[in-house]
Design an enzyme around this catalytic site. Structure first.
Site, PDB file in Angstrom:
ATOM      1  N   ASP A  54      13.373 -28.902  22.842  1.00  0.00           N
ATOM      2  CA  ASP A  54      11.980 -28.906  22.406  1.00  0.00           C
ATOM      3  C   ASP A  54      11.346 -30.242  21.995  1.00  0.00           C
ATOM      4  O   ASP A  54      10.632 -30.852  22.762  1.00  0.00           O
ATOM      5  CB  ASP A  54      11.808 -27.921  21.242  1.00  0.00           C
ATOM      6  CG  ASP A  54      12.252 -26.513  21.598  1.00  0.00           C
ATOM      7  OD1 ASP A  54      13.191 -26.356  22.393  1.00  0.00           O
ATOM      8  OD2 ASP A  54      11.659 -25.555  21.081  1.00  0.00           O
TER       9      ASP A  54
ATOM     10  N   GLU B 256      21.400 -22.837  12.569  1.00  0.00           N
ATOM     11  CA  GLU B 256      21.027 -23.362  13.880  1.00  0.00           C
ATOM     12  C   GLU B 256      21.423 -24.842  14.025  1.00  0.00           C
ATOM     13  O   GLU B 256      21.958 -25.248  15.047  1.00  0.00           O
ATOM     14  CB  GLU B 256      19.507 -23.196  13.978  1.00  0.00           C
ATOM     15  CG  GLU B 256      18.888 -23.318  15.326  1.00  0.00           C
ATOM     16  CD  GLU B 256      17.371 -23.141  15.230  1.00  0.00           C
ATOM     17  OE1 GLU B 256      16.808 -23.012  14.121  1.00  0.00           O
ATOM     18  OE2 GLU B 256      16.725 -23.155  16.299  1.00  0.00           O
TER      19      GLU B 256
HETATM   20  C1  2M8 Z   1      14.449 -23.301  20.479  1.00  0.00           C
HETATM   21  O1  2M8 Z   1      13.313 -23.098  21.292  1.00  0.00           O
HETATM   22  C2  2M8 Z   1      12.329 -22.063  21.034  1.00  0.00           C
HETATM   23  C3  2M8 Z   1      11.398 -22.018  22.226  1.00  0.00           C
HETATM   24  O2  2M8 Z   1      12.121 -21.680  23.358  1.00  0.00           O
HETATM   25  C4  2M8 Z   1      11.467 -22.271  19.802  1.00  0.00           C
HETATM   26  O3  2M8 Z   1      11.537 -23.326  19.179  1.00  0.00           O
HETATM   27  O4  2M8 Z   1      10.709 -21.335  19.483  1.00  0.00           O
HETATM   28  C5  2M8 Z   1      15.355 -24.318  21.189  1.00  0.00           C
HETATM   29  O5  2M8 Z   1      16.355 -24.796  20.330  1.00  0.00           O
HETATM   30  C6  2M8 Z   1      15.968 -23.688  22.435  1.00  0.00           C
HETATM   31  O6  2M8 Z   1      16.858 -24.575  23.065  1.00  0.00           O
HETATM   32  C7  2M8 Z   1      16.675 -22.370  22.078  1.00  0.00           C
HETATM   33  O7  2M8 Z   1      17.120 -21.760  23.252  1.00  0.00           O
HETATM   34  C8  2M8 Z   1      15.739 -21.431  21.312  1.00  0.00           C
HETATM   35  C9  2M8 Z   1      16.446 -20.192  20.783  1.00  0.00           C
HETATM   36  O8  2M8 Z   1      17.592 -20.548  20.047  1.00  0.00           O
HETATM   37  O9  2M8 Z   1      15.147 -22.097  20.198  1.00  0.00           O
END
Ligand code: 2M8
Length: 451
Positions: free
Chosen positions: A178, A416
């Site tokens: 992101d 996370e």
């Molecule tokens: C994060 O991305 C999402 C959007 O896809 C968000 O910030 O809302 C990122 O770390 C991505 O790599 C990851 O797959 C997702 C879900 O863990 O979160």
């Protein structure tokens, strides 16, 4: 802190509980509140976690994800599942994939972009963990899924690499990391960046919004989705018109490792000679593509901004693409290992342990608490651990596994990401992919209990 067998057992129990709590039967929420749907590369890691509890459930995770595969072969970055229990923004209305003839038919709802192809690594790991008694069942299921995996790889090797360079082109920061500073210049170049009105939900769902992307980032992320939608998610049109096209060396490295993994399970899957030949071609081309982006002087592998025609020289974990791709080139490996433990990365004097941070602490854009701009991500360190183990750097690999487990154990909530200087847990707690890699690490004892 030493990782005793007792700590490992506690971690295993906690990680299994996180997967079970986030389990929706045949798919798993990426996390209970912040990410209440099925994400693509999360699911692949999650399948690796499930494989330690039930190999059949692990296969189901991937099979469910692949039901949302597009006619182009693309596996979407997010599958919106009904009634997730928590709202998520941007939802299916913002993406409106009905504009594309390639999108899956309703009621399936997905986004229109993708994420790194960790799925083949998951299949390979599931097979390694399959007990003898379940081999016939799992073999049949891998056999059935394999053609879909090959189509997914075919999409990446063609629509996402029309130049046949061996490097995958990403279309959006949400295709993996992101708010990484890798994208800053490309996003700054975007002038018309006011999307339609929107309300963010993510910043109220973590304790501290400074751990998340800024509104400036979100304006651009959402505006880019509007553009993709305008081009009806047509890759050829996007390639001609759209402002954000990056040859992403990290994504490309995972693609190399994934092609090798599909070849590794080719016999299990009964792969055709044609499939094997294609996979070998993509593998060789990917290796050559990464070699063309390797800077022997700095030891970095460098992303390329296709639109601007310029190198992206920011020190991040993506510099280590050759390691993630398990390069066979001894010179590249040596240069990468020197860079890895230099003061720019794991040898930085302020780091709590020698885990790879998402952005170099020596980089001006580094922010220790902010998402992909500095924190340590367990999943990235898991990928590095796997590569270093396979490349024969077992002592260094084991150190990563031990330090990761002790960091996760000290924090307690399977977060996370983590602050690199203090180990403070950040972002979402009960993150499924952190639980998954914890299960894999906890089970992978190379005989050292050590500290
Ligand atoms: C994060 O991305 C999402 C959007 O896809 C968000 O910030 O809302 C990122 O770390 C991505 O790599 C990851 O797959 C997702 C879900 O863990 O979160």
């Amino acid at each position: 802190m030493s990782v005793t067998s007792e700590i490992r057992a506690t971690l295993r129990d906690r990680a299994a509980a996180v997967l079970r709590d986030n389990d929706e039967g045949n798919w798993t929420k990426a996390s209970p509140i912040l990410y209440p749907h099925q994400w693509s590369w999360d699911s692949a890691f999650i399948a690796i976690g499930w494989a330690h509890l039930d190999v059949g459930r692990a296969m189901t995770e991937l099979e469910q994800l692949f039901t949302a595969q597009w006619a182009t072969g693309m596996v979407p970055h997010l599958v919106f599942r009904a009634d997730p229990g928590h709202p998520y923004f941007p939802g299916p209305e913002w993406w409106d994939i009905s504009v594309s003839p390639a999108a899956p038919a309703p009621p399936l709802q997905t986004t229109g972009i993708c994420q790194p192809p960790v799925h083949a690594l998951a299949v390979q790991r599931i097979w390694q963990l399959t007990p003898q008694a379940r081999r016939p069942e799992i073999r049949a299921r891998i056999h059935a899924l394999y053609p879909r995996l090959v189509r997914w790889h075919h999409y990446l090797a063609t629509n996402r690499d029309p130049e046949a360079s061996g490097l995958v082109t990403t279309f959006h920061p949400w295709e993996g990391t992101d708010n990484s500073p890798r994208w800053d210049r490309a996003l700054e170049r975007i002038k018309v960046a006011k999307p339609g009105p929107y309300t963010r939900l993510d910043s109220s769902e973590v304790p501290d919004p400074s751990q998340r992307p800024t509104n400036w980032d979100y304006d651009r992320f959402l505006w880019l989705v509007e553009q993709l939608r305008k081009y009806r998610y047509d890759d050829a049109l996007i390639y001609r018109e759209y402002p954000f096209l990056i040859k992403d060396v990290f994504f490309s490295a995972i693609f190399v490792a994934a092609n090798a993994a599909l070849l590794d399970v080719a016999d299990v899957a009964g792969a055709s000679a044609d499939d094997r030949e294609q996979l070998t071609r993509w593998l060789d081309r990917g290796r050559a593509g990464l070699a063309s982006r390797f800077d022997a002087q700095s030891g970095q592998c460098i992303d390329y901004d296709v639109r601007a025609g310029e190198d992206i020289r920011v020190r991040t974990f993506a510099d280590f693409a050759p390691l993630f791709a398990r390069t066979a080139d001894a010179g590249q490996r040596a240069a990468q290992m020197r860079l890895l433990d230099s003061e720019d990365f794991c040898g930085h004097p302020r780091l709590r342990s020698r885990l790879l941070p998402s952005t170099s602490p020596a980089e001006p854009a580094f922010e220790p608490q902010n998402y992909w701009r500095g924190p340590v991500w367990p999943v990235i360190n898991w990928l590095l651990w796997q590569s270093l183990s396979l490349l024969g750097y077992s002592a260094r690999a084991d150190e990563i596994r031990r330090d990761s487990l002790s960091q996760i154990a000290a924090a307690g909530d399977l977060n996370e990401y983590f602050e690199p200087f203090t180990g403070k847990p950040l972002g979402s707690p009960q993150q499924s992919w952190t639980a998954a890699v914890t299960l894999d690490w906890a089970a992978s004892d190379h005989g050292s209990e050590a500290s």
